[in-house]
Design a protein around this motif. Structure first.
Motif, PDB file in Angstrom:
ATOM      1  N   ILE A 269       0.835  -1.203   0.000  1.00 55.90           N
ATOM      2  CA  ILE A 269       0.000   0.000   0.000  1.00 55.90           C
ATOM      3  C   ILE A 269       0.869   1.252   0.000  1.00 55.90           C
ATOM      4  O   ILE A 269       1.830   1.351   0.765  1.00 55.90           O
ATOM      5  N   GLU A 270       0.501   2.210  -0.850  1.00 55.32           N
ATOM      6  CA  GLU A 270       1.173   3.504  -0.892  1.00 55.32           C
ATOM      7  C   GLU A 270       0.133   4.597  -0.653  1.00 55.32           C
ATOM      8  O   GLU A 270      -0.859   4.693  -1.366  1.00 55.32           O
ATOM      9  N   LEU A 271       0.373   5.420   0.370  1.00 56.93           N
ATOM     10  CA  LEU A 271      -0.527   6.513   0.724  1.00 56.93           C
ATOM     11  C   LEU A 271       0.075   7.830   0.255  1.00 56.93           C
ATOM     12  O   LEU A 271       1.206   8.156   0.607  1.00 56.93           O
ATOM     13  N   SER A 272      -0.693   8.585  -0.534  1.00 58.24           N
ATOM     14  CA  SER A 272      -0.189   9.839  -1.109  1.00 58.24           C
ATOM     15  C   SER A 272      -0.967  11.029  -0.563  1.00 58.24           C
ATOM     16  O   SER A 272      -1.731  11.700  -1.279  1.00 58.24           O
TER      17      SER A 272
ATOM     18  N   SER B  45      -4.433  10.553  -3.062  1.00 61.76           N
ATOM     19  CA  SER B  45      -4.708   9.238  -3.623  1.00 61.76           C
ATOM     20  C   SER B  45      -4.042   8.140  -2.809  1.00 61.76           C
ATOM     21  O   SER B  45      -3.276   8.416  -1.868  1.00 61.76           O
ATOM     22  N   THR B  46      -4.340   6.921  -3.187  1.00 59.62           N
ATOM     23  CA  THR B  46      -3.667   5.735  -2.645  1.00 59.62           C
ATOM     24  C   THR B  46      -3.460   4.762  -3.800  1.00 59.62           C
ATOM     25  O   THR B  46      -4.118   4.854  -4.844  1.00 59.62           O
ATOM     26  N   SER B  47      -2.564   3.827  -3.604  1.00 64.92           N
ATOM     27  CA  SER B  47      -2.422   2.723  -4.545  1.00 64.92           C
ATOM     28  C   SER B  47      -2.076   1.469  -3.751  1.00 64.92           C
ATOM     29  O   SER B  47      -1.528   1.559  -2.644  1.00 64.92           O
TER      30      SER B  47
ATOM     31  N   PRO C 141      -7.900   9.336  -0.662  1.00 64.92           N
ATOM     32  CA  PRO C 141      -6.820   9.253   0.315  1.00 64.92           C
ATOM     33  C   PRO C 141      -7.200   8.391   1.510  1.00 64.92           C
ATOM     34  O   PRO C 141      -8.371   8.070   1.729  1.00 64.92           O
TER      35      PRO C 141
ATOM     36  N   LEU D 296      -6.089   5.263   4.629  1.00 61.52           N
ATOM     37  CA  LEU D 296      -6.081   3.815   4.724  1.00 61.52           C
ATOM     38  C   LEU D 296      -7.489   3.237   4.770  1.00 61.52           C
ATOM     39  O   LEU D 296      -7.755   2.146   4.254  1.00 61.52           O
TER      40      LEU D 296
ATOM     41  N   VAL E 177      -8.769   2.426   1.475  1.00 61.99           N
ATOM     42  CA  VAL E 177      -8.250   1.165   0.947  1.00 61.99           C
ATOM     43  C   VAL E 177      -9.172   0.030   1.395  1.00 61.99           C
ATOM     44  O   VAL E 177      -9.507  -0.872   0.609  1.00 61.99           O
TER      45      VAL E 177
ATOM     46  N   THR F   6      -4.971  11.158   8.323  1.00 60.44           N
ATOM     47  CA  THR F   6      -4.720  11.466   6.918  1.00 60.44           C
ATOM     48  C   THR F   6      -4.317  12.922   6.738  1.00 60.44           C
ATOM     49  O   THR F   6      -3.410  13.238   5.952  1.00 60.44           O
TER      50      THR F   6
END
Length: 457
Positions: free
Chosen positions: A246-249, A253-255, A272, A274, A277, A338
């Motif tokens: 997991i990447e939190l931006s 956004s997230t990916s 954005p 967690l 997600v 966040t």
């Protein structure tokens, strides 16, 4: 019930909805259903029974609107849906959604956690997604265990072949599905993004067998995580659908890597945090159970944009208002988390109401860890019917009294915040549910957004 009588009832209820919209009294998202349920309590089940592909229900304390909207985005390209997009999630809202979609093939309904058993008993869903149970509105719902038992009884009354999708990271929700045959479990699998420790307001953190506190290998959101009883009684079950890498931006956004029995895909999500997600993985798991392919899920998640009031950005004359709904300790803590990850706002409006839809008891604000915001806030505007309590909470949280403006009127608070926001800047607004709806109504009256029932259409 005769078909002629049902058609007459449907016509009357639909007419009432149109009149409500024309009179400017709302979007008709609950009134038609209320009328239909009053005329004939069995009508909801009859309408749901007409859907060729049946119905799916989504319930949770936090995230049900977003999760259901994600599933709608995924499935909408191939299935005609009856979906309560505007968030009316009681029996009346579900009935209204069915009335508004006469050609629907599949019913997709977010359902209030307190109304889940009633709606499930009437609709008889083919699939159910249960996301989480957090402490929320104790004056309305009671303790979590009571809600969980109602959910358990509702599942016991469903067809054994119904698909049950549960958040395995929530010990209480995972336990509800124990013994069911057709269960898929989702969760997060990336200790890198876990908290260092459970937040003090975490809820279901004790073993249901022996009462010992769970040992957490990873704690993600509130009490959600990879848990185990130290005495070997319970532990998180294996995950069928999970988010890894997991990447939190920040606030953008997230990916993550979506792992499923059908394969793995890298997902980019314009949401954005967690907890979003979790919403995305829940939506993906339910969509899979409803026949979606990984390609459809990937496309749907890439297209998805936030539901109204949930990380919603509203343009306001060269500035932007960022609405972030908060309504309980778990959700509030994740919003704060966040915001802080993105350096934290210098200016914010926080609005607290105590209407029935918010919960009369506002003591939950003392369990939200607002303290990290004190480090960045230079000005705080508190609003709503319980603005004074908010001011006291933030004062104890480390925000100096001279930096706190108490402006109970929501419109005045919004205007003061916008006036203090520099050109091209963004005003962060954290409202409770009815405050969020009121702020969006103000924005709609100013032509900044469409009414929420039109945004959801």
């Amino acid at each position: 019930m005769g078909p002629v009588r049902l058609q007459l009832e449907i016509a009357l209820a639909r007419a009432a909805g149109r009149i409500s919209r024309l009179a400017g009294q709302g979007g008709g998202t609950t009134l038609p259903g209320k009328i239909l349920a009053t005329l004939d309590p069995g009508a909801l089940g009859a309408l749901a029974g007409r859907l060729p592909l049946g119905s799916a229900l989504v319930s949770a304390t936090n995230g049900k609107t977003t999760t259901a909207a994600i599933v709608s985005e995924i499935l909408g390209e191939r299935v005609r849906l009856a979906h309560n997009r505007a968030g009316a999630n009681l029996v009346s809202g579900v009935a209204s959604a069915l009335l508004a979609a006469p050609g629907a093939e599949l019913g997709l309904f977010e359902v209030d956690e307190g109304a889940f058993a009633d709606v499930a008993g009437r609709v008889r869903p083919h699939a159910v997604c249960l996301g989480n149970l957090f402490r929320d509105q104790l004056d309305r719902y009671g303790e979590l265990e009571l809600v969980a038992e109602r959910w358990r009884s509702a599942l016991a009354g469903l067809d054994p072949a119904a698909s049950i999708i549960v958040n395995a990271d929530d010990p209480l929700v995972a336990d509800i599905a124990r013994g069911r045959a057709n269960v898929k479990r989702f969760g997060l699998d990336d200790p890198r993004v876990a908290r260092e420790r459970l937040p003090h307001a975490a809820d279901s953190k004790y073993c249901r067998t022996c009462g010992a506190p769970y040992s957490y290998r990873a704690a993600y959101v509130g009490h959600l995580g990879d848990y185990a009883c130290p005495n070997g009684h319970e532990e998180r079950p294996p995950l069928d659908v999970s988010a890894r890498a997991i990447e939190l931006s920040g606030l953008e956004s997230t990916s993550f890597e979506l792992s499923t029995p059908q394969g793995t895909r890298r997902i980019s999500l314009a949401l954005p945090g967690l907890y979003n997600v979790y919403n995305a993985v829940a939506g993906a798991a339910l969509a899979l159970a409803l026949g979606a392919t990984l390609d459809q899920i990937e496309r749907g998640l890439a297209r998805f944009r936030p539901a109204f009031g949930r990380f919603e950005r509203i343009p306001a004359g060269g500035k932007t208002v960022l609405l972030l709904l908060i309504k309980n300790p778990a959700g509030g803590n994740e919003v704060v988390r966040t915001l802080v990850s993105a350096a934290g706002p210098r200016l914010a409006v926080v609005a607290l109401n105590d209407n029935i839809a918010d919960g009369r008891d506002v003591s939950w604000i003392w369990d939200v860890d607002f303290e990290p915001l004190a480090e960045s806030l230079e000005q705080l505007i508190v609003a709503g019917g319980r603005a004074a309590e908010l001011a006291l909470r933030f004062k104890y949280g480390g925000v100096a009294a001279e930096r706190i403006d108490v402006v109970p009127d929501l419109e005045q608070a919004l205007d003061r915040g916008l006036a203090a926001t520099p050109e091209g800047g963004e005003l962060v607004v954290l409202p409770t549910y009815t405050a969020m709806l009121a702020l969006r109504r103000i924005a709609a009256e100013r032509g900044l957004v469409r009414p929420y029932w039109e945004e959801a259409a």
